[in-house]
Design an enzyme around this catalytic site. Structure first.
Site: not given
Lengths: 346, 346, 346
Positions: B220, B241-243, B261
């Site tokens: 998330c 991974a996140h974002n 990201s």
């Protein structure tokens, strides 16, 4: 569960020197032993630990004679190392044997048959028309789809997922959360830039005495079968793509990946994080180094391949050595150019 | 489930040459067929197998004329390959359709709503305030947290874990033991050398027609959303991974990883075991080679990147070729030095 | 769950400028905010977003003075960034606190004891003779074997598998489908070419404040323990082999793998997809780059290693730079050879 030193000595056909009534509940390396542990001494390098160990008993060769007083019970046997190994095996066997029967709730689909002596843990799921052999153990929270066959003495650990129509042999162990038989990764590009799923209708066949590590994934074939031959050992987090075939007694270490339709011969060793492209074949006894990336078939038996892209180990090492000298080579090249320049000017 | 050759021919608008009453229960490649199987012949290279196949029926182009006697039933159609593909699709659709209703025990939290026609397997868990569309199938032992939305016809396989507030579109497939929405890996270093967890409060949004492989993980977002756009296909054991944002129709092969990201454009292809650092972006149609390690953004569309660190494919190949000649270059350099030495001495 | 701006300001010891009755239900970056969200402004680079944000409230430093009119409520605090972080932490704590009690069916083996305040989700399994501390949360479909110890406030997410005799400290988080304590990968080659399983009888010990990512695997020791020290953070899909020891506050990123018996010091950082061979040790503060392959021990503290095989970062970068010039070096070498040839001929 605890045993006396005497009970253990009897099992190993050994003789006790010292107190044979001490209780043993665990095994440890001789240098890490605690009271209640049993250890072994096979390599004379470790002899000094014998005189200081906290273990309650140590298995030794019967030819061994201590040079100092010992504070632990000794069990003298023909071969200390193999006796110790046998003890561990017996212990492990006993541990696994004690899971028996059925815990509720668990799910058993219609038309499925189970051999004698097995175990089905709570929240385990077995679909329809499955055939399970004798002594098969299905741990809690494991899932077995429809039309699956599993041979005698195979153990399916917690959270394993076995898709429909998978065939698994005898004496296999599949560790927690491994996934067997999910769809191969096949998509046909469409004119609009999207992809259409190619149906994956084959299955996975796993022969006898195979071990599959935790969180490893083995995809089903597009058609036909992905095949894992007798005695194959897969570590954790390994990826085996659709229509791959792994030859008997091949070993694959953690996080390695084998792409679609690749055929690996017998007794190959694929080290950790290595990757093989699809549609190639490896001759018997090929060794693939850690993190290697193999892009072509290996036809000669017993080669060692290394690097990414992978080459024969000796070449790879030679190139690595040259590479380490590369900054120095640049300097020498510059020097030569300077000298030639000077020579031309004079 | 079995069908007669006649039933299959009717479905495919084909005509039968030979026995149309034979029962078919499975599909196989023409060279691997067994009695009860159906195969196809589209490529003339495989024609010799037609005369020896064990399959009970073979789909052929209606323009095809056998040059020898055949022992199998033929189904003549407009286009053998596409007819066969259609047959497989129908079969798979039918297989999945037959899972319906609810097996008990299963858990449904308060405030959750389900569309018509779905399936919830035994030991599946759906939390509170979820909204599931029509025909959603939640296989046994799968977990759906609270406030999750899932669109029509999406299939959640056994052991999948979907964290709170995940949003999943229609026509998606998530394979066994994939994890969607667990915490991003974010920790703030503290003066005493320890790390403090940075709360991860965002979610994961998965658009329509996405496929996610077995044991793949999608974290998330710290805040906002990790976004998987329409038509993305992820293989097994992939890490997102996140974002991260993955553009529409992008494909990621097994064991590849994308760091936090990073934004991947539309129709990119990321091959197996490749890794992307965080906070970069990839233009539309970028191709990343197997085991490549990409450390910077790619702004031009359609580039192929290879190696670790990754460079444009043509450069990478040129360097690899030079590298292979490196031991020989060293010899040539030594020779030059010797000659220059000799020249200086004379 | 919603809060008014006034309630949030009170919690943060802040003062409201603007409407303090607006309801907040979520957090967002200032540039991505929506009505109902709260954001923060700490870096002046983001100030322009303050005047256009859709967020209903923004936390600002109390020294901050807007240069234009704002359409959102402001909460003025001592330090906007740390106030925002604290808010997120409180929110997350609150979210986790609300899981309490037992959902049925769930399995609790004989002789197991549970501290107060915990949670056991539906279809969770706890074996025999386990000891769980206070506030331990075992999410749905998780499995805990026999003789497992878990300290206070530790959270075991859905589908985690914890094998027998694992010891886990306090304040740990284990994310979905991680596997703790499955067998190490140990096989003894036999004369007939097959492998015999070496019993893996040790366990895994996890100290306090450890975080373990989704689908990560940690193998039990052959004998003794695989040890994860206090404060270690493991990302998703990481492989930790048998008898490994990870020092306090060491961080391992996604898809990295550490082979058997390797000892990693305190405060090391191992980046994504890196691999370490077995039986080596890393000094305190060692940094291993992404996709690096480390084959030998690192004795000096604080080194950065990169490449496969891994070397010190500065050497690695120098070699990479030379490598990029290699095709050009070849040309220069050829030029020198030509000139020397000419010189010899004249």
């Amino acid at each position: 569960m605890k045993f006396t030193v005497r009970q253990i000595a009897q099992m190993l056909n050994g003789e006790v020197v010292g107190d044979d009534t001490v209780l043993i509940h665990s095994a440890a390396k001789i240098e890490e032993g605690q009271p209640g542990c049993i250890s072994f001494l096979a390599n004379s390098k470790y002899e000094p630990y014998l005189y200081t160990t906290q273990s309650s008993a140590v298995i030794v060769d019967k030819t061994f004679e201590p040079r100092k007083p010992v504070n632990t019970s000794l069990i003298q046997v023909e071969n200390a190392y193999s006796a110790f190994t046998r003890l561990l095996e017996e212990y492990q066997k006993w541990t696994f044997q004690h899971k028996q029967g059925v815990e509720q709730p668990s799910h058993l689909g219609e038309g499925s048959t189970l051999g004698q002596g097995g175990y089905r843990g709570a929240f385990s799921y077995i679909g329809k028309h499955c055939q399970l052999g004798e002594n098969v153990k299905i741990y809690p929270n494991a899932y077995v789809g429809d039309y699956v066959q599993i041979g005698n003495n195979t153990v399916i650990h917690p959270g394993v997922r076995i898709y429909d129509r998978t065939v698994i042999g005898s004496d296999c162990t599949i560790f927690a959360n491994a996934v067997i038989g999910s769809d191969g990764f096949g998509f046909a590009p469409q004119p609009d830039g999207s992809y259409k799923t190619i149906p994956q209708l084959g299955n996975v066949i796993i022969e006898d005495a195979v071990s599959i590590g935790a969180n490893t994934t083995i995809d089903c074939a597009t058609m036909g079968s992905t095949i894992i031959r007798r005695g194959v050992k897969l570590d954790n987090l390994v990826q085996i793509a659709h229509n791959v075939e792994l030859g008997a007694n091949t070993v694959v270490a953690a996080q390695a990946g084998i792409s679609g339709s690749t055929k690996v011969g017998e007794r190959c060793v694929i080290a950790g994080q290595a990757g093989l492209v699809g549609h190639i074949s490896l001759a018997k006894g090929t060794q693939i180094g850690a993190q290697a990336g193999l892009g072509k078939s290996i036809k000669k038996e017993g080669l060692s391949m290394s690097g990414s892209p992978a080459r024969e180990l000796s070449e790879h090492l030679r190139t690595l050595a040259s590479l380490r000298r590369l900054p120095e080579l640049e300097k020498r090249l510059k020097e030569l150019e300077k000298n030639q320049q000077l020579a031309n000017e004079t």
